[in-house]
Scaffold this motif. Sequence first.
Motif, short mmCIF file in Angstrom:
data_model
loop_
_atom_site.label_atom_id
_atom_site.label_comp_id
_atom_site.label_asym_id
_atom_site.label_seq_id
_atom_site.Cartn_x
_atom_site.Cartn_y
_atom_site.Cartn_z
N UNK A 213 131.66 66.03 -79.88
CA UNK A 213 132.11 67.88 -79.51
C UNK A 213 131.23 67.33 -78.35
N UNK A 214 131.48 68.15 -77.56
CA UNK A 214 131.07 68.60 -76.24
C UNK A 214 129.88 69.68 -76.73
N UNK A 215 129.71 70.66 -77.22
CA UNK A 215 128.45 71.50 -77.38
C UNK A 215 127.84 70.84 -78.00
N UNK A 216 127.78 69.42 -79.07
CA UNK A 216 126.58 68.80 -80.03
C UNK A 216 125.83 68.20 -78.60
N UNK A 217 127.15 67.27 -77.42
CA UNK A 217 126.48 66.17 -76.33
C UNK A 217 125.55 67.16 -75.60
N UNK A 218 125.89 68.58 -75.76
CA UNK A 218 124.96 69.17 -74.53
C UNK A 218 123.72 69.70 -75.57
N UNK A 219 123.91 70.12 -76.47
CA UNK A 219 122.63 70.02 -77.56
C UNK A 219 121.56 69.12 -77.36
N UNK A 220 122.00 68.12 -77.92
CA UNK A 220 121.60 66.80 -77.56
C UNK A 220 120.89 66.11 -76.34
N UNK A 221 121.50 66.47 -75.46
CA UNK A 221 120.92 66.21 -74.02
C UNK A 221 119.79 66.98 -73.51
N UNK A 222 119.85 68.53 -74.20
CA UNK A 222 118.76 69.35 -73.52
C UNK A 222 118.02 69.09 -74.83
N UNK A 223 117.64 68.34 -76.30
CA UNK A 223 116.46 67.81 -76.81
C UNK A 223 116.06 66.61 -76.41
N UNK A 224 116.60 65.84 -75.56
CA UNK A 224 116.02 64.73 -75.07
C UNK A 224 115.71 65.10 -73.58
N UNK A 225 115.68 66.54 -72.94
CA UNK A 225 115.40 66.70 -71.59
C UNK A 225 113.63 67.42 -72.69
N UNK A 226 114.04 68.11 -73.76
CA UNK A 226 112.31 68.49 -74.48
C UNK A 226 111.60 67.66 -74.61
#
Length: 407
Positions: A213-226
């Motif tokens: 899921x593209x949206x999930x990948x993007x949200x997981x990426x944001x959590x990694x950045x956090x």
Amino acid sequence: MNTVEETAREFGFRELDAPSVEPTDLFRVKSGEDIVEETYSFVDKGGREVTLLPEQTPTRARLVQQRKDLGTPIKWFDTSKRWRYEAVQKGRDREFFQTDFDIFGVKSVEADAEIIACAGTIFEKLGVADSVEFKLNDRQLLDALLRGIGVGENKDVMRVIDKKEKISREEFLGKLEAEGVDRDTAEEIDELTAISGEMKSALVELSDKAPENEAADEAIGRMHDLYNALSAYGVESMCRFDLSIVRGMDYYTGLVFEAFATESDLRALFGGGRYDDLIGLFGNRDVPAIGFAFGYSPTMQLLKELGKWPDEAISTDVYVLTVSDSVHQIGLEYAMGLRRGGLKVETNLTDRSVGEQFGYADRINAEHTIVVGERDLNEGVVTVQNMASGEEEQIPKDDVVEYVLNL
């Protein structure tokens, strides 16, 4: 409170002085009609419905909308009373102090990290960082994961997930099925929301198990950045990823977090998150926002449980004892000199005898007593007594203030 406010200023938050009473409709915008039953709301002498502030977010939203001249980021904090009409219980009062922290006008992960780092720094300063953990989630991430397994945006399912830690697995699955989720999907939700723990490893596990899921990948990426930003602040060890943290359905839009005592049955110490859609409800412009409210009642209870609560005994630096009325004015001059030097000083305000004054100095835990008497003054000295040891020293009368300030 000094620690909390000191930390706020160190992080560049500016102090706001907000009102204690607002129109009740301001809270209805955010929380609906039920808010009236949960607050101290009444009709004033002018026939207006007003409410004692249960929280400060609607007030801040109103102010942000009114002050379009303010540049971003807007970083505000405020410590003041709040009122909620509810049952009094351990760590929860009807009248209580709270400090609110908010950053307005910024959507970045950096703002998310700064809010959490500020909260973490407070607990570090209080000496209980090892006994507190922050549980973090992202509502957009959870939404994306649910959509990825065919559930779609379902607030009722979210509410079930929010209760997961308080019920058994079978109850959890049963409640999901009651909301129209089939058994296989319910078990998949159970497996995904069981992912929790140290952020870095939990996010790796989530990446492996999450549906494509593209949206999930993007949200997981944001959590990694956090996580990377939190590591730079040095507070990542206090943070855990937990997909079951949901918080307000109609309020939070992204990051959500709660602080818990790791070895206590206390309720959440406080919570917060990102609420990018709320400010727009109070005016004609949308303003992203993130914040948290620091509650003193549960944190005070935690400090007491851990033996970290500061000594509540009265402390006084100096008591100025005057032997007679004839030297009282000189005693006041000494007292004012010491106060200008930053010391806490008391003087004789009654007709107490010398013995009674020494007794009073003991009761207020004075560290030193300055004894001002006619005979000593005629000899050019004043007696300074260490109240703990009882040792006395005669000091030239013109050097008394400087001597005591340098003790």
